[in-house]
Design a protein around this motif. Sequence first.
Motif, PDB file in Angstrom:
ATOM      1  N   ARG A  91     -12.134   7.501 -18.161  1.00 35.09           N
ATOM      2  CA  ARG A  91     -11.465   8.738 -17.817  1.00 35.09           C
ATOM      3  C   ARG A  91     -11.427   9.671 -19.023  1.00 35.09           C
ATOM      4  N   LEU A 137      -2.131  -1.924  -9.609  1.00 31.26           N
ATOM      5  CA  LEU A 137      -2.796  -0.808  -8.944  1.00 31.26           C
ATOM      6  C   LEU A 137      -2.102   0.520  -9.237  1.00 31.26           C
ATOM      7  N   ILE A 138      -0.785   0.508  -9.350  1.00 36.20           N
ATOM      8  CA  ILE A 138      -0.080   1.740  -9.724  1.00 36.20           C
ATOM      9  C   ILE A 138      -0.509   2.178 -11.120  1.00 36.20           C
ATOM     10  N   ILE A 144       2.461   1.514  -3.560  1.00 35.84           N
ATOM     11  CA  ILE A 144       1.474   1.929  -4.561  1.00 35.84           C
ATOM     12  C   ILE A 144       1.200   3.422  -4.475  1.00 35.84           C
ATOM     13  N   TYR A 145       1.155   3.949  -3.278  1.00 39.27           N
ATOM     14  CA  TYR A 145       0.859   5.370  -3.101  1.00 39.27           C
ATOM     15  C   TYR A 145       2.096   6.254  -3.311  1.00 39.27           C
ATOM     16  N   ARG A 164      -9.695  -0.068   0.034  1.00 41.30           N
ATOM     17  CA  ARG A 164      -8.665  -0.734  -0.768  1.00 41.30           C
ATOM     18  C   ARG A 164      -7.469  -1.157   0.070  1.00 41.30           C
ATOM     19  N   TRP A 201      -3.279   1.414 -12.694  1.00 41.92           N
ATOM     20  CA  TRP A 201      -4.682   1.824 -12.681  1.00 41.92           C
ATOM     21  C   TRP A 201      -4.835   3.253 -12.153  1.00 41.92           C
ATOM     22  N   ASP A 202      -4.043   3.592 -11.130  1.00 42.93           N
ATOM     23  CA  ASP A 202      -4.139   4.922 -10.519  1.00 42.93           C
ATOM     24  C   ASP A 202      -3.490   5.999 -11.371  1.00 42.93           C
ATOM     25  N   THR A 203      -2.352   5.674 -11.985  1.00 42.48           N
ATOM     26  CA  THR A 203      -1.513   6.722 -12.571  1.00 42.48           C
ATOM     27  C   THR A 203      -1.173   6.518 -14.040  1.00 42.48           C
ATOM     28  N   SER A 250      -9.999   4.365   2.917  1.00 39.53           N
ATOM     29  CA  SER A 250     -10.336   3.585   1.728  1.00 39.53           C
ATOM     30  C   SER A 250     -10.325   2.086   2.028  1.00 39.53           C
ATOM     31  N   ASN A 271       0.825  -1.204   0.000  1.00 39.25           N
ATOM     32  CA  ASN A 271       0.000   0.000   0.000  1.00 39.25           C
ATOM     33  C   ASN A 271       0.862   1.258   0.000  1.00 39.25           C
TER      34      ASN A 271
END
Length: 285
Positions: A249, A141-142, A26-27, A101, A144-146, A99, A23
């Motif tokens: 998006r 996840l990285i 990923i952030y 997640r 998907w986010d960025t 979250s 986590n």
Amino acid sequence: MAASLLDAALAGTVGLLIGSFLNVVIYRLPKMLEAQWAAECSEFSGHATGEHPPPAFNLMVPRSACPHCRHVIRWYENIPVVSYALLRGRCSACAQGISIRYPLVEIATGALFFFSIRRWGITPEGVVWSAYAATLLALALIDWDTTLLPDDITLPLLWGGLLASAMHWIQTPLSSSVWGAAAGYISLWLVYWLFKLATGKEGMGYGDFKLFAALGAWFGWQALVPIILMASVIGALVGIAMKFSAGLREGNYIPFGPFLAFAGLTAMWAGPQNILQFIFSMLGL
């Protein structure tokens, strides 16, 4: 050699802890890369002064904090899954929601570790497949986010597959692993340029080439067609669903990396040879 349920459960517990760290990765990793790129641009443009260096920000510091009130997370508020449940999904200081997640990533990582060790035992093979699965989860996840697939993760995953093959930690022969890495990269590179020449647009990024090359290194060139088919079918279905639900998006795109990662995890779970059968049955063929 399969492990006992106790060994697999212990591995799952370790996976929960690794998931908590994922986590953070990923952030923070995308933000670290953005800061690095900004500093390099400033240096090249001659605007860097160096008088006020930014505070340290990496995977270790500063300590995790609530994004709403900046309350520093205490150690007992950061126990995987348990703390989220006890806090009822809210910050202990400001009561803002956390979250869902975060615990889901921890649970998913724990489940992947449990599966890997249960199937391959506490062996080099079980350990490397656990690491492989956690890495794919972080990349998915990285991206998907960025829409970023950082070289800091894709390249170690690629070299890890080649090394695991060379050390006989996985069942993929080294020659198949090397050809899989080369074919994985070149195939998507060709698709990228054909699409760009035909439409003038970029259909994917270079990170996708590297991720597909990494999957080829882990499974061999024979697995590339089933993996790319599964990623494409699942990606198309998700894209259609998001289009009808107005979830796309700006620019009407979705990153391809998460679907490659999903196909890579499916190949680990079911074996590449069973993916085509799964796709055909899903499509009713």
